[in-house]
Design a protein around this motif. Structure first.
Motif, mmCIF file in Angstrom:
data_model
loop_
_atom_site.group_PDB
_atom_site.id
_atom_site.type_symbol
_atom_site.label_atom_id
_atom_site.label_comp_id
_atom_site.label_asym_id
_atom_site.label_seq_id
_atom_site.Cartn_x
_atom_site.Cartn_y
_atom_site.Cartn_z
ATOM 1 N N ALA A 1 31.499 38.747 45.818
ATOM 2 C CA ALA A 1 32.565 38.688 46.991
ATOM 3 C C ALA A 1 31.825 39.181 48.264
ATOM 4 C CB ALA A 1 33.886 39.972 46.941
ATOM 5 N N VAL B 1 32.223 39.387 41.261
ATOM 6 C CA VAL B 1 32.509 38.165 41.766
ATOM 7 C C VAL B 1 31.543 37.592 43.096
ATOM 8 C CG1 VAL B 1 34.545 38.339 40.498
ATOM 9 C CG2 VAL B 1 34.448 38.740 43.159
ATOM 10 N N LEU C 1 45.438 32.252 55.039
ATOM 11 C CA LEU C 1 44.885 30.941 54.966
ATOM 12 C C LEU C 1 43.341 30.750 55.248
ATOM 13 C CD1 LEU C 1 44.007 30.248 58.389
ATOM 14 C CD2 LEU C 1 46.484 30.028 58.716
ATOM 15 N N GLU D 1 34.092 27.949 51.615
ATOM 16 C CA GLU D 1 33.819 28.042 53.111
ATOM 17 C C GLU D 1 32.412 28.146 53.369
ATOM 18 O OE1 GLU D 1 36.971 30.814 54.046
ATOM 19 O OE2 GLU D 1 37.662 29.335 55.521
ATOM 20 N N LEU E 1 29.400 33.182 38.662
ATOM 21 C CA LEU E 1 29.813 32.242 39.388
ATOM 22 C C LEU E 1 29.246 32.434 40.918
ATOM 23 C CD1 LEU E 1 31.772 34.478 41.728
ATOM 24 C CD2 LEU E 1 33.283 34.271 39.936
ATOM 25 N N LYS F 1 34.851 25.431 39.371
ATOM 26 C CA LYS F 1 36.162 25.569 40.040
ATOM 27 C C LYS F 1 35.862 25.719 41.476
ATOM 28 C CE LYS F 1 38.586 29.132 38.384
ATOM 29 N NZ LYS F 1 39.588 29.707 37.848
ATOM 30 N N ILE G 1 38.572 41.057 49.175
ATOM 31 C CA ILE G 1 39.876 41.400 49.154
ATOM 32 C C ILE G 1 40.064 42.807 49.456
ATOM 33 C CG2 ILE G 1 42.379 40.969 48.527
ATOM 34 C CD1 ILE G 1 41.247 38.840 46.749
HETATM 35 N N1 3HC Z 1 37.562 40.443 46.502
HETATM 36 C C1 3HC Z 1 37.480 41.601 45.832
HETATM 37 N N2 3HC Z 1 37.376 41.888 44.551
HETATM 38 C C2 3HC Z 1 37.728 40.941 43.776
HETATM 39 C C3 3HC Z 1 37.741 39.511 44.152
HETATM 40 C C4 3HC Z 1 37.663 39.419 45.725
HETATM 41 N N3 3HC Z 1 37.728 38.168 46.423
HETATM 42 N N4 3HC Z 1 37.927 38.438 43.297
HETATM 43 C C5 3HC Z 1 37.768 39.403 42.258
HETATM 44 N N5 3HC Z 1 37.783 40.696 42.402
HETATM 45 C C6 3HC Z 1 37.760 41.855 41.450
HETATM 46 C C7 3HC Z 1 39.030 42.005 40.416
HETATM 47 O O1 3HC Z 1 39.955 42.706 41.240
HETATM 48 C C8 3HC Z 1 38.223 42.434 39.316
HETATM 49 O O2 3HC Z 1 38.411 43.801 39.647
HETATM 50 P P1 3HC Z 1 38.361 44.954 38.632
HETATM 51 O O3 3HC Z 1 37.323 44.609 37.434
HETATM 52 O O4 3HC Z 1 38.316 46.140 39.088
HETATM 53 O O5 3HC Z 1 39.803 44.611 37.896
HETATM 54 C C9 3HC Z 1 37.025 42.060 39.218
HETATM 55 O O6 3HC Z 1 36.618 41.346 40.568
HETATM 56 C C10 3HC Z 1 36.705 40.821 38.362
HETATM 57 O O7 3HC Z 1 37.817 39.849 38.823
HETATM 58 P P2 3HC Z 1 38.523 39.030 37.671
HETATM 59 O O8 3HC Z 1 38.985 39.929 36.323
HETATM 60 O O9 3HC Z 1 39.565 38.196 38.107
HETATM 61 O O10 3HC Z 1 37.436 38.108 36.940
HETATM 62 P P3 3HC Z 1 37.633 36.505 36.432
HETATM 63 O O11 3HC Z 1 36.287 36.334 35.964
HETATM 64 O O12 3HC Z 1 38.572 36.382 35.476
HETATM 65 O O13 3HC Z 1 37.969 35.663 37.776
HETATM 66 C C11 3HC Z 1 37.716 35.119 39.921
HETATM 67 C C12 3HC Z 1 37.038 35.554 38.724
HETATM 68 C C13 3HC Z 1 38.180 33.572 39.717
HETATM 69 C C14 3HC Z 1 37.004 34.931 41.147
HETATM 70 C C15 3HC Z 1 38.931 35.805 40.215
HETATM 71 O O14 3HC Z 1 38.763 36.913 40.326
HETATM 72 C C16 3HC Z 1 39.793 35.382 41.324
HETATM 73 O O15 3HC Z 1 40.544 34.252 41.681
HETATM 74 N N6 3HC Z 1 39.677 36.123 42.531
HETATM 75 C C17 3HC Z 1 40.394 35.780 43.740
HETATM 76 C C18 3HC Z 1 39.435 34.691 44.509
HETATM 77 C C19 3HC Z 1 40.131 34.627 45.925
HETATM 78 O O16 3HC Z 1 41.588 34.493 46.198
HETATM 79 N N7 3HC Z 1 39.421 34.296 46.801
HETATM 80 C C20 3HC Z 1 39.851 34.102 48.374
HETATM 81 C C21 3HC Z 1 39.644 35.378 48.786
HETATM 82 S S1 3HC Z 1 40.687 35.295 50.480
HETATM 83 C C22 3HC Z 1 39.251 34.849 51.448
HETATM 84 O O17 3HC Z 1 38.243 34.315 51.054
HETATM 85 C C23 3HC Z 1 39.580 34.678 53.058
HETATM 86 C C24 3HC Z 1 38.768 33.797 53.787
HETATM 87 O O18 3HC Z 1 39.100 32.665 53.895
HETATM 88 C C25 3HC Z 1 38.358 34.366 54.972
#
Ligand code: 3HC
Ligand code: NAI
Length: 688
Positions: free
Chosen positions: A25, A23, A131, A105, A58, A120, A65
């Motif tokens: 990250a 993703v 936050l 961000e 994406l 999205k 995380i």
């Molecule tokens: N960090 C680390 N791992 C992540 C991740 C992230 N942000 N987002 C997803 N992953 C991992 C999942 O755990 C999954 O791992 P696995 O294959 O070992 O189970 C793998 O990536 C694929 O994820 P999905 O199965 O969920 O993939 P989708 O395509 O269905 O969805 C997504 C993709 C929409 C990006 C969804 O994963 C999601 O909603 N992720 C979380 C997004 C999020 O909450 N981001 C905010 C993070 S906090 C942040 O950014 C703080 C900042 O403000 C400082």
């Protein structure tokens, strides 16, 4: 490992690609790579503008995380974004798929933004107990205005490019196709116009319509007990109250507070377990059986819901009922559910037109089904009959599943000539809405049958959890126990209304007596009769009386509550309870809200520990998933096992010992609770 950030040029345009599957990250290597790439862009005389894109499906899914809770490594994300924003030449973010959290961000730190249709864009941090901590609370209000920004930041829900454009968060929408191409086109136009760098931090945010205090009250009412939404709003108000740099400092301070909070730990646990519980190590190399058609026996509450769930996932369904009228009724219920799904945008009109549903009274119609799910009355005799008939008509290799809530699946399997093909698929009502699916593995269930159960869960977008056979499997077994603890409190002096209110304040979606009214008091009554007396469990005589009076809960308009203008408390129920106490010679005592929650949770954790200790649930996180996705347990508390770890397993053990003084048979500590309190290990460590 290949470098996760690539730099290349296309004429006078630098293309910077984040390539960190799955993703993109923003882990340490990506952050460092971005700083290098933007330094290089600054020095690259041939490059006049940069386009930032994500490789794969994406743009960027956010901060990594899995790094949370570990020591932080430079460069930090806010500094990376500041570096991008400081570029003296313009930078375009070209977004496809999703730009979430830190991903959005980063885009806000770029000077121009184009999003491909269908993407999205959102700041979901509050759903993780955090936050936006990389400038999102300061830059988003400057682009979208405070009202829209507060909605996005405190709600956590992503928006479409159309809405993002309306808010001023993006500059244009590319109809479809590739982000890179969309970014290059936009960059060329910007170059032709002579566009310059345009830092978001230089803008002024349009003020909020409601003030900070009003927002705070509103969020407390909307998310009782939770802190991330309120802290997020507090940070966002810095965008109008403070200069940019001070707003950023305040945001970081609030972010750090949340990072240390138990709610953040619980919500991130919930995020990962939702994905982890359904992948079982023992099924890694097991191929599921084909799953093209599903049969369902019984079209009542559960059968209709399960059929709806399958059709919503595009699986053809044949449903068998006892009479043509019952079959017709099931058909009508499922059709109504599907029409509702279309109205709510959960199903397209084309998919609705393609929906493949047959209802019949003929078992023969199931001869070619790959999987049949039985959802008839909860009676072993009826189920034996049904499985006998299924065994006679179903093809070789087909799977026979039961949706039983409590009954012994080994006994059901033994009525067939193919116990290896039998398993439990325990859905929750309403089956097309509730996320949980318990995949119940009987003694002889073949591994590829289990794998098919999980494959079905995935297709239905459920959280599928493995459970072993016992009375009630994981969820209902634990429920029986904590309900018994609640009944004991009623006998001692608490009212059902006080118990419900205390547990709702704790965070449960509904207290246990409202849940009982919803499920129907006859259901709990029948289960208790079947289970017979259990050691230390008080018989809730008042519940028998309510059943005799025809007060079966919501479906009859009366149960524990009277359903007129919502759920009303009823003095008649309290009088019946008083009579029961008098009959037992009990003088009611005052029981405070804390004691209610502590006893209820101690009972839940204790039985959950038995369920894990006996191998009914393989890992503590399986229990957490069951309670979170099937029983209204507050997500921000992470499930009963996370609650136990955060409270201290030793503390729970001590509470149980205190309660045991009055009722030692019921309050016996589970061996696993004793073992963990003695060794200092946690349930969380058992998940590793
Ligand atoms: N960090 C680390 N791992 C992540 C991740 C992230 N942000 N987002 C997803 N992953 C991992 C999942 O755990 C999954 O791992 P696995 O294959 O070992 O189970 C793998 O990536 C694929 O994820 P999905 O199965 O969920 O993939 P989708 O395509 O269905 O969805 C997504 C993709 C929409 C990006 C969804 O994963 C999601 O909603 N992720 C979380 C997004 C999020 O909450 N981001 C905010 C993070 S906090 C942040 O950014 C703080 C900042 O403000 C400082
Ligand atoms: P229900 O009473 O609403 O529906 C049962 C249906 O089965 C009826 O429509 C009946 O006509 C039909 N039926 C009975 N015998 C049949 C047969 N031989 N062949 C075909 N159809 C037959 O019951 P409900 O609530 O749907 O429960 C079904 C099963 O699901 C039970 O085992 C129950 O324990 C379980 N369950 C119920 C949940 C709930 O919340 N209601 C939740 C999870 C599981």
């Amino acid at each position: 490992m290949t470098h996760p950030v690539h730099y290349e040029t296309d004429g006078s345009i630098a293309v910077i690609t984040v390539d960190n599957p799955p993703v993109n990250a923003l882990g340490h290597a990506v952050r460092a790579g971005l700083v290098d790439a933007f330094d290089r862009f600054e020095e690259d005389g041939a490059a006049k503008i940069a386009v930032l894109v994500g490789a794969g499906r994406l743009f960027i899914g956010g901060a990594d995380i899995s790094e949370f809770g570990k020591p932080r490594r430079e460069p930090h994300l806010p500094d990376v974004i500041a570096r991008i924003e400081r570029s003296t030449k313009p930078v375009v973010a070209a977004i496809h798929g999703a730009a979430l959290g830190g991903g959005l961000e980063v885009a806000l730190g770029c000077h121009y933004r184009v999003a491909v249709a269908g993407a999205k864009l959102g700041l979901p941090e509050v759903t993780l107990g955090l936050l936006p901590g990389a400038g999102g609370t300061q830059r988003l209000p400057r682009l979208a205005g405070m009202d829209a920004a507060l909605d996005m930041i405190t709600g956590g829900k992503p928006v479409t490019p159309e809405i993002a454009a309306e808010y001023g968060l993006i500059d244009r929408i590319a109809p479809d196709g590739e982000a890179r191409a969309a970014g290059l086109t936009y960059a060329q136009e910007l170059l032709a116009e002579g566009a310059t760098a345009r830092p978001t931090s230089n803008l002024t945010a349009a003020p909020a319509t409601k003030d900070a205090a009003t927002w705070d009250q509103l969020l407390e009412a909307r998310h009782p007990g939770q802190i991330s939404q309120r802290r997020a709003a507090e940070a966002a108000f810095g965008a109008t109250a403070l200069p940019f740099d001070e707003g950023l400092t305040q945001e970081r301070r609030l972010f750090d507070t949340l990072m240390e909070s138990p709610q953040r730990e619980a919500l991130i646990h919930a995020f990962f377990l939702e994905k982890r519980v359904s992948s079982l190590p023992e099924l890694k190399d097991v191929e599921p059986r084909p799953l093209d058609t599903v049969g369902i026996i019984g079209g009542g509450t559960m059968g209709s819901g399960i059929a709806t769930a399958c059709i919503l996932a595009g699986i053809p369904v044949t449903l068998v009922e006892t009479t043509p009228e019952a079959a017709e009724k099931a058909h009508a219920t499922i059709s109504k559910n599907l029409d509702g799904a279309v109205a709510r945008g959960k199903m397209s009109a084309e998919a609705r037109a393609r929906a493949d549903l047959t209802t019949t009274t003929e078992y023969q119609a199931l001869s070619q089904a790959d999987l049949v799910i039985e959802a008839v009355f909860e009676s072993m005799n009826v189920k034996r009959q049904v499985f006998g008939q299924l065994d006679a008509v179903m093809k070789d290799g087909a799977i026979l599943a039961t949706n039983t809530s409590y009954l012994d699946i080994n006994e059901i399997a033994a009525t067939t000539s193919r116990p290896a093909d039998v398993l439990g698929l325990h859905f929750f009502s309403p089956a097309h809405v509730m996320r949980l699916l318990e995949v119940v593995v009987a003694d002889n269930t073949a591994p590829d049958v289990v794998a098919t159960g999980f494959a079905l869960g995935k297709r239905l977008k459920k959280v599928a959890v493995r459970a072993g056979v016992c009375d009630g499997f994981i969820g209902n077994r634990i429920l029986s126990h904590y309900r018994a603890a609640a009944n004991e409190m009623i006998l001692q002096g608490a009212s059902p209304y006080q118990i419900d209110a205390a547990l709702e304040r704790f965070g449960f979606a509904m207290g246990p007596y409202k849940v009982a009214d919803l499920a129907g008091l006859d259901i709990g009554h029948a289960t208790r009769k079947r289970q017979g007396p259990r050691p230390g469990v008080v018989n809730p005589d008042w519940d028998d009386r309510l059943n005799e009076m025809g007060r079966l809960g919501r479906k009859t308009g009366r149960g524990y509550y009277v359903y007129e203008d919502g759920a009303q408390e009823d003095p008649e129920v309290l009088a019946i309870i008083d009579e029961v106490r008098a009959k037992h010679g009990i003088t009611p005592r005052d029981i405070g809200d804390d004691e209610i929650c502590n006893r209820y949770m101690a009972a839940m954790v204790n039985e959950a520990a038995r369920v894990v200790g006996e191998g009914i649930a393989k890992r503590p996180m399986d229990v957490d998933a069951v309670l979170l996705f099937g029983y209204g347990f507050p997500r921000w508390r992470g499930g009963p096992m996370m609650y136990a770890d955060q409270t201290g397993i030793g503390t729970i053990r001590d509470r149980i010992r205190t309660y045991a003084e009055a009722n030692p048979e019921f309050w016996r500590t589970a061996p696993l609770i004793d073992e963990l309190s003695e060794t200092g290990r946690t349930f969380g460590e058992m998940n590793q």
